[in-house]
Design a protein around this motif. Structure first.
Motif, PDB file in Angstrom:
ATOM      1  N   SER A   2      44.748  42.207  26.981  1.00  0.00           N
ATOM      2  CA  SER A   2      43.831  41.085  27.196  1.00  0.00           C
ATOM      3  C   SER A   2      44.643  39.825  27.505  1.00  0.00           C
ATOM      4  CB  SER A   2      42.983  40.864  25.947  1.00  0.00           C
ATOM      5  OG  SER A   2      43.781  40.260  24.960  1.00  0.00           O
ATOM      6  N   PHE A   3      43.955  38.770  27.894  1.00  0.00           N
ATOM      7  CA  PHE A   3      44.646  37.518  28.216  1.00  0.00           C
ATOM      8  C   PHE A   3      45.341  36.922  26.990  1.00  0.00           C
ATOM      9  CE2 PHE A   3      42.074  37.381  32.128  1.00  0.00           C
ATOM     10  CZ  PHE A   3      43.035  36.950  33.009  1.00  0.00           C
ATOM     11  N   THR A   4      44.795  37.202  25.791  1.00  0.00           N
ATOM     12  CA  THR A   4      45.346  36.560  24.583  1.00  0.00           C
ATOM     13  C   THR A   4      46.822  36.896  24.368  1.00  0.00           C
ATOM     14  OG1 THR A   4      44.190  38.342  23.480  1.00  0.00           O
ATOM     15  CG2 THR A   4      43.348  36.128  23.090  1.00  0.00           C
ATOM     16  N   LEU A  22      37.944  39.359  31.821  1.00  0.00           N
ATOM     17  CA  LEU A  22      38.175  40.129  30.601  1.00  0.00           C
ATOM     18  C   LEU A  22      39.640  40.494  30.451  1.00  0.00           C
ATOM     19  CD1 LEU A  22      35.054  42.470  30.837  1.00  0.00           C
ATOM     20  CD2 LEU A  22      35.322  40.348  29.529  1.00  0.00           C
ATOM     21  N   GLU A  23      40.226  40.959  31.554  1.00  0.00           N
ATOM     22  CA  GLU A  23      41.618  41.421  31.511  1.00  0.00           C
ATOM     23  C   GLU A  23      42.392  40.817  32.654  1.00  0.00           C
ATOM     24  OE1 GLU A  23      41.680  45.622  31.868  1.00  0.00           O
ATOM     25  OE2 GLU A  23      41.574  45.869  29.700  1.00  0.00           O
ATOM     26  N   PRO A  24      43.691  40.542  32.429  1.00  0.00           N
ATOM     27  CA  PRO A  24      44.480  40.044  33.563  1.00  0.00           C
ATOM     28  C   PRO A  24      44.684  41.136  34.604  1.00  0.00           C
ATOM     29  CG  PRO A  24      45.849  40.312  31.588  1.00  0.00           C
ATOM     30  CD  PRO A  24      44.451  40.619  31.176  1.00  0.00           C
ATOM     31  N   THR A  25      44.769  40.744  35.848  1.00  0.00           N
ATOM     32  CA  THR A  25      45.080  41.708  36.902  1.00  0.00           C
ATOM     33  C   THR A  25      46.587  41.991  36.849  1.00  0.00           C
ATOM     34  OG1 THR A  25      45.553  40.020  38.540  1.00  0.00           O
ATOM     35  CG2 THR A  25      43.263  40.742  38.383  1.00  0.00           C
ATOM     36  N   VAL A  27      49.038  41.439  38.905  1.00  0.00           N
ATOM     37  CA  VAL A  27      49.941  40.337  39.269  1.00  0.00           C
ATOM     38  C   VAL A  27      49.925  39.265  38.169  1.00  0.00           C
ATOM     39  CG1 VAL A  27      48.256  39.061  40.702  1.00  0.00           C
ATOM     40  CG2 VAL A  27      50.676  38.819  41.148  1.00  0.00           C
ATOM     41  N   GLN A  28      48.797  39.120  37.509  1.00  0.00           N
ATOM     42  CA  GLN A  28      48.732  38.151  36.402  1.00  0.00           C
ATOM     43  C   GLN A  28      49.536  38.638  35.194  1.00  0.00           C
ATOM     44  OE1 GLN A  28      44.450  37.859  36.005  1.00  0.00           O
ATOM     45  NE2 GLN A  28      44.257  36.756  37.948  1.00  0.00           N
ATOM     46  N   ARG A  29      49.435  39.932  34.888  1.00  0.00           N
ATOM     47  CA  ARG A  29      50.191  40.488  33.746  1.00  0.00           C
ATOM     48  C   ARG A  29      51.684  40.307  33.952  1.00  0.00           C
ATOM     49  NH1 ARG A  29      46.546  44.697  34.039  1.00  0.00           N
ATOM     50  NH2 ARG A  29      47.972  46.066  35.162  1.00  0.00           N
ATOM     51  N   LYS A  51      46.027  36.370  42.520  1.00  0.00           N
ATOM     52  CA  LYS A  51      47.288  35.612  42.519  1.00  0.00           C
ATOM     53  C   LYS A  51      47.067  34.130  42.225  1.00  0.00           C
ATOM     54  CE  LYS A  51      47.377  35.175  47.540  1.00  0.00           C
ATOM     55  NZ  LYS A  51      46.954  33.781  47.678  1.00  0.00           N
ATOM     56  N   THR A  52      45.899  33.600  42.562  1.00  0.00           N
ATOM     57  CA  THR A  52      45.673  32.165  42.301  1.00  0.00           C
ATOM     58  C   THR A  52      45.800  31.883  40.807  1.00  0.00           C
ATOM     59  OG1 THR A  52      44.089  32.260  44.119  1.00  0.00           O
ATOM     60  CG2 THR A  52      44.133  30.230  42.832  1.00  0.00           C
ATOM     61  N   ALA A  53      45.126  32.700  40.004  1.00  0.00           N
ATOM     62  CA  ALA A  53      45.234  32.499  38.551  1.00  0.00           C
ATOM     63  C   ALA A  53      46.647  32.816  38.068  1.00  0.00           C
ATOM     64  CB  ALA A  53      44.221  33.397  37.834  1.00  0.00           C
ATOM     65  N   GLY A  96      37.900  25.120  38.177  1.00  0.00           N
ATOM     66  CA  GLY A  96      37.267  26.043  37.230  1.00  0.00           C
ATOM     67  C   GLY A  96      38.183  26.321  36.043  1.00  0.00           C
ATOM     68  N   TYR A  97      39.429  26.695  36.321  1.00  0.00           N
ATOM     69  CA  TYR A  97      40.358  27.048  35.232  1.00  0.00           C
ATOM     70  C   TYR A  97      40.650  25.836  34.337  1.00  0.00           C
ATOM     71  CZ  TYR A  97      41.295  31.100  38.249  1.00  0.00           C
ATOM     72  OH  TYR A  97      41.166  32.204  39.041  1.00  0.00           O
ATOM     73  N   GLY A  98      40.646  24.642  34.936  1.00  0.00           N
ATOM     74  CA  GLY A  98      41.008  23.442  34.169  1.00  0.00           C
ATOM     75  C   GLY A  98      39.795  22.645  33.738  1.00  0.00           C
ATOM     76  N   ILE A 309      37.904  33.239  53.365  1.00  0.00           N
ATOM     77  CA  ILE A 309      36.435  33.223  53.401  1.00  0.00           C
ATOM     78  C   ILE A 309      35.906  34.238  52.383  1.00  0.00           C
ATOM     79  CG2 ILE A 309      34.396  33.814  54.774  1.00  0.00           C
ATOM     80  CD1 ILE A 309      35.733  32.742  57.193  1.00  0.00           C
ATOM     81  N   ASP A 310      35.055  33.758  51.506  1.00  0.00           N
ATOM     82  CA  ASP A 310      34.521  34.643  50.474  1.00  0.00           C
ATOM     83  C   ASP A 310      33.001  34.486  50.461  1.00  0.00           C
ATOM     84  OD1 ASP A 310      34.075  36.224  48.327  1.00  0.00           O
ATOM     85  OD2 ASP A 310      35.227  35.056  46.886  1.00  0.00           O
ATOM     86  N   VAL A 311      32.339  35.186  51.349  1.00  0.00           N
ATOM     87  CA  VAL A 311      30.880  35.086  51.477  1.00  0.00           C
ATOM     88  C   VAL A 311      30.299  36.480  51.233  1.00  0.00           C
ATOM     89  CG1 VAL A 311      28.963  34.516  53.041  1.00  0.00           C
ATOM     90  CG2 VAL A 311      31.092  33.206  53.151  1.00  0.00           C
TER      91      VAL A 311
END
Ligand code: AMP
Length: 423
Positions: A2-4, A22-25, A27-29, A51-53, A96-98, A309-311
């Motif tokens: 988990s992120f914790t 819920l869980e890091p991806t 690349v985040q891990r 990757k942004t996060a 959003g994150y901040g 683009i995210d539509v």
């Protein structure tokens, strides 16, 4: 995991929970703990990997955990992106994150008036997200102060180099404090990107996330062969008149052809518009908004403009001009099948472009199905091809061929195209 367990500030963890992360991806891990430990990073990863996060969360952690090292109003974190759309998307994600900390962000991109940007820069700012050209302008005019800068991110570095930003990037990096942490993200870390990485990072930790060449299985990939440009236009027309098409993103090779094609589609009764890098930012934002609102159904775009683009309504991606690079193909077709939906990607190919199809297939490891539209079959049958007859872009039933489209179905949803005579 988990992120914790990643070591992030509790307030960021709360925000992530509220966003439903819920869980890091992967690349985040890999990236977050290394970035929190203070390392420079070289990360190979793709859009859509989270990757942004992966760079933003450790950056925000640093901002919320410690006081600024120097007095001043300049940013503590700077993110460089290749395109305006990506910059805006990163700013949105950052806000959003901040959100709990009410972080102040500024987005400095070309094609927008200087006035608002200067106003933002006259007040304290935590994170600046910018395209290299406009940021360099602000730097040259002495409008931005990097004395507080702690973290520099180069997002989609390969793309920035492709777009000719190398000198601007070098000039910008030269003005940042040598004590900064540098996080470089790119689809590839080889070649020119590797050389840039050597110049801008120190003892960087390299993180290779298996490139997400694998296309989402929910995207149905097809190739249709065309004899010539006129045939290609008729195929596009037939594909777009298919009732299954909710919204389509059509790719062309050049800005000029995006304009010309969208104009031709409007004349034929489609709610279409173009999106390319020569348009003013306001126009681009308004065009994307019309697509999001569903007021426009067909967006004709170039590779660069379509980045980010995210539509969710985009049901079809049509490569009117085949992408020259397999990586672009992956980016393009990833614009459909968003938010858990299914998507259809159709690539129109001249017979001589068959090698492009093979290149793409080798890169993605997926086979494309060769389809034909009844009444619009190519004069030359593709060599060695298992041809599947299909009704425009309608998915074929499993294990069987799709029903051929009836010619009179073209009339549905608009006037019969002027050039739709039997071939
Ligand atoms: P990116 O690759 O940064 O463009 O992110 C792709 C999408 O995944 C964005 O819509 C993010 O909001 C979302 N996302 C990123 N990380 C996570 C995560 N750990 N859990 C759920 N969604 C995520």
């Amino acid at each position: 995991m988990s992120f914790t367990s990643l070591g992030l500030h509790p307030s960021l963890l709360e925000t992530l929970a509220s966003l439903g992360y819920l869980e890091p991806t992967e690349v985040q891990r890999a990236s977050i703990p290394a970035a929190l430990a203070g390392s420079d990073l070289l990360v190979s990863s793709q859009t859509g990997s989270g990757k942004t996060a992966a760079f933003m969360l450790p950056g925000l952690h640093r901002i919320v955990s410690g006081p600024a090292a120097a007095r001043g109003i300049g940013p503590r974190m700077l993110v460089l992106t290749p395109t305006r759309e990506l910059a805006q998307q990163v700013q949105k994600a950052t806000n959003g994150y901040g959100s709990a900390q009410r972080l102040r962000t500024a987005c400095l991109v070309g094609g927008t008036p200087y006035g608002l940007q200067l106003k933002q820069l006259s007040k304290p700012v935590d994170v600046v997200i910018a395209t290299p050209g406009r940021l360099k302008d602000h730097l040259d005019r002495g409008r931005i102060d990097f004395s507080r800068l702690e973290v520099l991110v180069l997002d989609e570095a390969d793309r920035m180099l492709d777009m000719g930003f190398v000198e601007d990037i070098d000039a910008i990096v030269a003005r940042t404090p040598a004590t900064r942490q540098t996080l470089l993200f790119s689809a590839t870390l080889e070649g020119v990107v590797g050389r840039l990485a050597q110049r801008v990072t120190r003892s960087a930790k390299r993180i290779d996330i298996a490139p997400s060449r694998a296309i989402e299985p929910k995207i149905d990939q097809r190739a249709i062969f065309a004899d010539d440009d006129a045939h290609k236009s008729r195929l596009l027309d037939a594909l777009l008149r298919d009732t299954e098409v909710k919204q389509a993103l059509v790719f062309t090779a050049t800005k000029r052809s995006a304009e010309a094609l969208s104009g031709a589609l409007v004349e034929r009764g489609f709610a279409a518009a173009a999106l390319h890098g020569d348009m003013r930012q306001r126009e681009r934002t308004m065009t994307l908004q019309r697509l999001r609102d569903g007021r426009m159904h067909i967006l004709v775009a170039t590779d660069v403009a379509a980045r980010g683009i995210d539509v969710p309504g985009i049901s079809h991606v049509i490569n009117f001009d085949a992408p020259r690079q397999a990586e672009d193909y992956v980016h393009r077709i990833g614009r459909t099948g968003r938010a858990g939906r299914t998507g259809i990607a159709v690539t129109l190919l001249a017979h001589r472009e068959k090698y492009l199809m093979r290149t793409i297939e080798r890169y993605t490891g997926n086979a494309m199905r060769i389809a034909v539209i009844a009444g619009l079959e190519p004069a030359a049958r593709p060599v060695g091809a298992r041809v599947e007859r299909t009704s425009g872009a309608r998915p074929a039933p499993r294990g069987g061929a799709g029903a051929p489209v009836r010619r009179d179905e073209w009339k549905r949803g608009g006037s019969r195209p002027a050039n739709s005579g039997r071939r």
